[in-house]
Design a protein around this motif. Structure first.
Motif, PDB file in Angstrom:
ATOM      1  N   ALA A  13     -66.524  24.056  76.709  1.00 26.21           N
ATOM      2  CA  ALA A  13     -65.115  24.264  77.065  1.00 26.21           C
ATOM      3  C   ALA A  13     -64.807  25.751  77.206  1.00 26.21           C
ATOM      4  N   GLY A  14     -65.371  26.558  76.294  1.00 27.89           N
ATOM      5  CA  GLY A  14     -65.163  28.011  76.373  1.00 27.89           C
ATOM      6  C   GLY A  14     -65.737  28.601  77.645  1.00 27.89           C
ATOM      7  N   VAL A  15     -66.928  28.175  78.021  1.00 27.50           N
ATOM      8  CA  VAL A  15     -67.557  28.650  79.256  1.00 27.50           C
ATOM      9  C   VAL A  15     -66.729  28.225  80.469  1.00 27.50           C
ATOM     10  N   ALA A  16     -66.245  26.978  80.461  1.00 29.45           N
ATOM     11  CA  ALA A  16     -65.421  26.490  81.574  1.00 29.45           C
ATOM     12  C   ALA A  16     -64.138  27.308  81.703  1.00 29.45           C
ATOM     13  N   LEU A  17     -63.498  27.623  80.572  1.00 33.13           N
ATOM     14  CA  LEU A  17     -62.286  28.446  80.605  1.00 33.13           C
ATOM     15  C   LEU A  17     -62.589  29.857  81.122  1.00 33.13           C
ATOM     16  N   LEU A  18     -63.705  30.411  80.678  1.00 33.88           N
ATOM     17  CA  LEU A  18     -64.082  31.749  81.125  1.00 33.88           C
ATOM     18  C   LEU A  18     -64.350  31.776  82.634  1.00 33.88           C
ATOM     19  N   VAL A  19     -65.065  30.784  83.135  1.00 30.31           N
ATOM     20  CA  VAL A  19     -65.343  30.700  84.575  1.00 30.31           C
ATOM     21  C   VAL A  19     -64.040  30.547  85.356  1.00 30.31           C
ATOM     22  N   GLY A  20     -63.127  29.731  84.853  1.00 30.71           N
ATOM     23  CA  GLY A  20     -61.832  29.554  85.522  1.00 30.71           C
ATOM     24  C   GLY A  20     -61.030  30.842  85.567  1.00 30.71           C
TER      25      GLY A  20
END
Length: 148
Positions: A13-20
């Motif tokens: 989830a953290g990686v997805a938020l960072l990519v977004g």
């Protein structure tokens, strides 16, 4: 759910938020990026169509025409090799004059006229925007090699 799976889910989830977040920042950055082109580059069709960019050079002597509405002006920006007609509606800077350096920001219309949304002029007797000064120097060099 095991603690290991919970950690992996949180990391994912953290990686997805960072990519977004990175995608949003890069999108905003590319939308606000404005490139500089000389009249020679615009004449060579190197400037983008339907995108905002800046054009710079000298205001051609005798080209400034004020319209009866008092706010619309037409002038020509030149780098001594090519000239591009510009139209602008609004208040011009106090130091805007024929024969002086100028940078205009706007879009190139289908008819080849540059529709400026902003006009920037020099701020003292010796100043010219670096891009415009470089463009004029390049045009002078190109013109002198053709003449010789």
């Amino acid at each position: 759910m095991k603690p290991r799976h919970k950690r992996m889910a949180l990391v994912g989830a953290g990686v997805a938020l960072l990519v977004g977040a990175v995608a949003l920042v890069l999108n905003a950055f590319s939308d606000n990026m404005v490139f500089f082109f000389t009249p020679t580059q615009v004449a060579a069709k190197e400037a983008p169509q339907n995108r905002t960019f800046r054009i710079g050079g000298m205001v051609q002597d005798g080209s400034l025409q004020r319209q009866p509405d008092g706010t619309t002006v037409h002038f020509i920006v030149t780098d001594t090799a090519h000239a591009i007609p510009v139209t602008y509606t609004g208040a011009l800077p106090d130091l805007f004059k024929e024969g002086k350096g100028v940078v205009a920001q706007g879009k190139l219309r289908e008819d080849g006229v540059f529709a400026a949304s902003e006009v920037l002029a020099k701020h003292d007797e010796n100043y010219m925007p670096p891009e415009a000064a470089h463009a004029l120097e390049q045009a002078r060099k190109a013109q002198s090699t053709v003449v010789q």
